[in-house]
Design a protein around this motif. Sequence first.
Motif: not given
Length: 66
Positions: A33-37, A41-44
């Motif tokens: 979950a942390a990796a997905a968030v 966030v980095d992409s956005e």
Amino acid sequence: MRQAVLTARVDAETSEKLDEIAALTGRSRSWVAAAAVKAYVDSEAALLREVQEALLRQFDPATVLS
């Protein structure tokens, strides 16, 4: 690195996918979950920076007058 606790509600299908990815990768649900968030966030953040820079260029008087 300092960490923070984050609580999120997701639908059952997303939760099941998260469990599956965690099991297949041998990682914890929390890690996945942390990796997905982080990836989201980095992409956005990168996309929003590009949009902001494009808007600034569009309204830059030096660019408009050239």
